[in-house]
Structure formats: C-alpha cells, structure tokens
Design a protein around this motif. Sequence first.
Motif, mmCIF file in Angstrom:
data_model
loop_
_atom_site.group_PDB
_atom_site.id
_atom_site.type_symbol
_atom_site.label_atom_id
_atom_site.label_comp_id
_atom_site.label_asym_id
_atom_site.label_seq_id
_atom_site.Cartn_x
_atom_site.Cartn_y
_atom_site.Cartn_z
ATOM 1 N N GLY A 14 -26.966 -5.164 20.163
ATOM 2 C CA GLY A 14 -27.285 -5.182 18.734
ATOM 3 C C GLY A 14 -26.939 -6.528 18.114
ATOM 4 N N ALA A 15 -25.799 -7.092 18.512
ATOM 5 C CA ALA A 15 -25.397 -8.395 17.980
ATOM 6 C C ALA A 15 -26.356 -9.484 18.444
ATOM 7 N N LEU A 59 -28.496 -1.165 15.304
ATOM 8 C CA LEU A 59 -27.380 -0.650 16.114
ATOM 9 C C LEU A 59 -26.041 -1.118 15.549
ATOM 10 N N THR A 60 -26.035 -2.322 15.001
ATOM 11 C CA THR A 60 -24.768 -2.875 14.499
ATOM 12 C C THR A 60 -24.315 -2.221 13.188
ATOM 13 N N ASP A 61 -25.142 -1.311 12.636
ATOM 14 C CA ASP A 61 -24.684 -0.552 11.459
ATOM 15 C C ASP A 61 -23.637 0.480 11.851
ATOM 16 N N PHE A 62 -23.538 0.751 13.142
ATOM 17 C CA PHE A 62 -22.595 1.771 13.602
ATOM 18 C C PHE A 62 -21.279 1.150 14.019
ATOM 19 N N GLY A 88 -16.713 -2.309 12.763
ATOM 20 C CA GLY A 88 -16.621 -1.292 11.718
ATOM 21 C C GLY A 88 -17.937 -1.017 11.017
ATOM 22 N N GLY A 89 -19.069 -1.230 11.716
ATOM 23 C CA GLY A 89 -20.368 -0.995 11.099
ATOM 24 C C GLY A 89 -20.764 -2.081 10.115
ATOM 25 N N ARG A 90 -20.023 -3.197 10.123
ATOM 26 C CA ARG A 90 -20.314 -4.300 9.204
ATOM 27 C C ARG A 90 -20.383 -5.609 9.947
ATOM 28 N N LEU A 127 -21.567 -3.151 21.060
ATOM 29 C CA LEU A 127 -22.528 -3.695 20.103
ATOM 30 C C LEU A 127 -23.129 -5.015 20.578
ATOM 31 N N GLN A 170 -29.528 -9.090 19.143
ATOM 32 C CA GLN A 170 -30.767 -8.938 18.384
ATOM 33 C C GLN A 170 -30.612 -9.466 16.959
ATOM 34 N N PHE A 203 -19.071 -8.571 14.474
ATOM 35 C CA PHE A 203 -19.601 -7.232 14.211
ATOM 36 C C PHE A 203 -18.496 -6.219 14.478
#
Lengths: 512, 85
Positions: free
Chosen positions: A230-231, B58-61, A25-27, A227, A233, A23
């Motif tokens: 978020g990663a 959240l990982t979109d950022f 750069g938003g990608r 992240l 999840q 994860f």
Amino acid sequence: MSSVINALAVTGGKPEDKFITCFQGGRRHCLSLARLDADAGRLAGRLLRAGLKPGDRVGLLARNGIEWILVDLAAIKAGLVTAGFEWGKFSDSAPLVDRYALDAFYTESAGGSVGPALDLRPMIRDILEAAGDAPSRSAPDVPPPRFYGPGDITTIKFTSGSTGEPKGLAATVGSIASSLNAVQAMFAHGAADNILVFLPLSLLQQRYWVYSALAFGHDVTVAPFELAVGAAQATQPTVIMGVPGFFDGIRRQVESDGDVDDPDARRHGIERYLGRRIRYLWTGSAPAGSALLHFYNDCGVPLYEGYGMNETCIVTKNHPGHVRIGSVGQVLAGKRIRIDSDGVLIVGADWPVNTSYLYAAPGDSGKVFLPTGEVRTGDLARIDDDGFLYILGRSDDMIVLANGRNVHVRAIEEQIARHPDVHQCVLYGSGRPYLVAIISPAAHDLDRGGVLSHIEGVNRTLAKDDRIVRAVFAPEPFSVENGLLTSQFKPRRKEIHKALQAEIDQQYGAFA
Amino acid sequence: MTDIETIVRDRLCRKLKLAPERATTLDLAEDLAHGFGLSSLDLITLMTSVCADAGVALTDFDVDDLARLKRPADIVALLAARVAA
C-alpha cells in the motif's frame, strides 16, 4: 572518512524539500527532513535535560513509525546508545530494562511498564504534537553537536537467531559510515529517489536509509511490513528494500494475475504492486535464487542481491553495471573477503562492526570474531576471477548422512522450491540413511503428484546420496506467525524439524 | 451477495488458482492461513487487490485491523464498514 553519523548529529542544514513519509495507525505522517531533524534536535535536548547522559542506553520496542525514527535520531544527537528490540519477538519491556541496563525506554505497548527507566512516551507525544520551525544550530533547546570518532558506539543490534537469547552487538560509527558511503558510491541515491523501508527498524540496516535520506538528500518512506505494498502504491518509491520472500510473494501474485511471459506485461504487473518509478530493488539476508532474480531483471526491474550479516554489515552487492545473477555481487569499498581452508568466507573491514559480542554465551565471540579482526561468517563461498562472490550454503547447512557423505542442501532446496506449488523446501537427514524433503505448500489445492514428479526430476540431476527419497508436506505454509520463519522469511530449521518430527521419523520406517 | 463479498470471492478464487466458477462456493468462514493456506504476504497481496477493486486505500487501515483478518468474512466486514463510513 567523512562520517554520515556526524552529519546526523548536527541539527540544521537538512533539506526542506525532501520528506519522510510514515504509514501507521491508518494515517500518513509526512514531515520535511528539516522538520524531522529539528524535532529530533528538540527531543535530544529534552532527553539530556531529563537527566540522561552521553553513553546512557535507550531501549525501543515498537513497530515501524515516526516515533522510532525520532528517538533514534535524537539519541545520535544526544550521544545516547539505542537498543532496538524486535516487535513481536519481545512482548514485555520491563525485563529488558533490567537485562540490558537501559536508562530510558520507548515502547508502543500502551500499558507496558518500563520499570525504573525513563518513560519516553509522554515526551514523544509532546514533540509530535508541537508544531515548530526548524531551529538554528544555536537554538537553546537543541544540544550542541556531538562529534563521533569511528570507534564510538551509537547502537546495540541483536542477532535474529532462531533459538535462545539473541546475541548483542555494539555497532561502531566507523562501520555504519563506511557502509553507507560505499553504498552511496555504488547507487548514487539522490534528489529524485524515494527509498521504501518496511522491514523492522530494530534492524540497524533498515535505519540506514533514513540516515541516507538526511545525509544525501532524498525522500524516504517507512511502513510496517503489512502496509508495504500500500505504501509503495501511495508514494511510488524508486528503491525498495526487501527480503527475497517479499519479492517472491509479489512474483507469485503477478503470475496469478495473468500473462507474465511478455516482459512488458510482466513489468506492468510488477508496477501494479510496487509503483511505476522503480529504479531498482534491493535484496539480501537470504538466498534469492536465480529464477526470482531473472523474473525481475529480465523485464527491466533490477533486483540486486547482496550479502552481509550483523557481524560484518554489508559486504558485497550487485549494482548497476556490475551484475552477475547467482552471485551476491562484488565487495564494497572498505571490506575484504577471502575463503579459508574449510571453504568458509572470512570478511575483513577497515572499520569492523566490532570484535566481540556484547551479550553472548562464553565462547560465542571467539567462534565468529578472529584474532585478526576478521569475521568467520560460517557461509561456504567462492569468489570468481572478477571478484563476484557466490554463497554455496551455510557450513551448518551441510548435512552429513549416516554413511558419512556430505550433502550441501541449499542448492537442492532451491531447485525443489522452483515448483509453483512449493513455497519453501527444507531438507532433513543428518545422521540418517537418506534425505527427506519438508515441503511448505504455496497453493491451497496442492498438486502433490506434481510436486513429487518435480522432485523426481530434480533427483535425476543429482548424485545418488544427494537424492530426496521421501517428502513430507507441511499442513500449512511456513510463516513468521507460526514460528517457522524468521522475520526475514528464512526457515527456522530446528523449529520446522521439531514441529514435524513424528512425520519425518515415519519416513525412515525401519531405519528410524 | 454484496459487491464487496463478490470482490473478495473473486480475488480469493484467483489467489487460490481455482476455476472462476468456484468463487461462489468458497466458504467465507474458512481460516485464511490454516484452511486456504495463505501466508502473511499472500494475505497482503490479496488485500491489495481487494482494496483496489473496492476503491479503498490499503494504507487507510491500521496494522491491527489487518492482524484481525483471520477469515474471508473478516475481510468482507472490514471493507464493508470502510466503504459505508
């Protein structure tokens, strides 16, 4: 000993159906391990064709991402030695090239100069943009596999000391391979696993889990610290590699979300942040504390604490069927532990990380690396009858009060930090008449009276000289950003004392 | 007050362990670290909750997006821009 590193040095034979997900750069970048291996093989070929020779050094200054991993694996395939610098700690790449005699450099910094070193940025861009099939071992652009002996070096790691220049340490292939093999024997990472890594890849141990994925065939997820949740999840990992500060932050969040007394509710609360497939959580680098360990373990989310340091690699680990909360586990195969006459833990290994520092002040190596080949850790410890190791504190965490009384501060600090409004506690008092606690607040509307009452309660369990007489409340929590925590969330004691010196001195009044 | 702002106020209020009725009085221009005392990990778990409520991953950022979040108002602006995109 079968070498994981030699398995990585061969291009080909890696699984098509296991993946690395990064994860950044938003990608989300997702590659099969076969593709990752092939790309690293191609990069290795280009590095050698660009004039680099086995033994040459490659510097990296970047956040966690696929580029870091590609360069690291390509270096192993090409026989190059990596030197990973912590993003945020070092800002300018050019001086590093000179100081560490680097022949090539990958930096994420857009305008960063790499001086006379080979700039790897264009090469990495090409490799990542080019789609390709996994080449066979005889593909013309992939170098022939290298064979590493256990004493060979693939990387230089740097200690995360709080002051001065970090010490360099060249890590032997034998130390890496024996640690990974011993961990694999304990945890049997396999096809169903996905290991989440979010601590800096500049720390060699964080790259172990990429090596493990390639060698033992499991998924791996890589993210920057920001992240990590978020990663988790998004990819539902089975194993998360974190420091106690991370897992404690999740605990505080779960507690603030609602009822955690019921084990099922607590487990569901944890799963909201870390995913529903957790097999176990790995922690080390700093004391976890029994309250944190119970929070997870008592609701069926195993949190295994272990022990190791840069100079020893992983030494002990709690693991399935072999857990004692409060201990840092039993010794890994290939490692030996003993306690010296000062109570300090000494670690020996079949395959030592090294026998000296590469970059250090004169005399530094001799303080740590013994003539026996062992490492003097500086940690005070004991070993129980079943071989579980207990860390009692750093020998340099011991405070000698003005009256000559020795106080082991770590256990007291952990007790103070059990108050929900206390983020962390550091004690001060070396050469002073009594102890002063420095409190890092965990709450916005800090209940100072409650914290002071808690300290009073702890004091009642302590011997007279171990009691805390005064407390200083830091104006903001210790953090990595304000320089009061290391990147692994350990307090930087000297910096904390320096930042609050005036307030501390006031606590001694006429004694100051 | 936008939906995003309501979410940020609600989640920040819970994070700070304040009574729910104080959510509307929180100063969104206050500094998250120095004013509200949030650590970097607190900010991540706050963002995790806010993103979940707002239906944004959240990982979109990018990490740099998150590094720029100094005040609750920054979170509102970041989320609002993403939801609108």
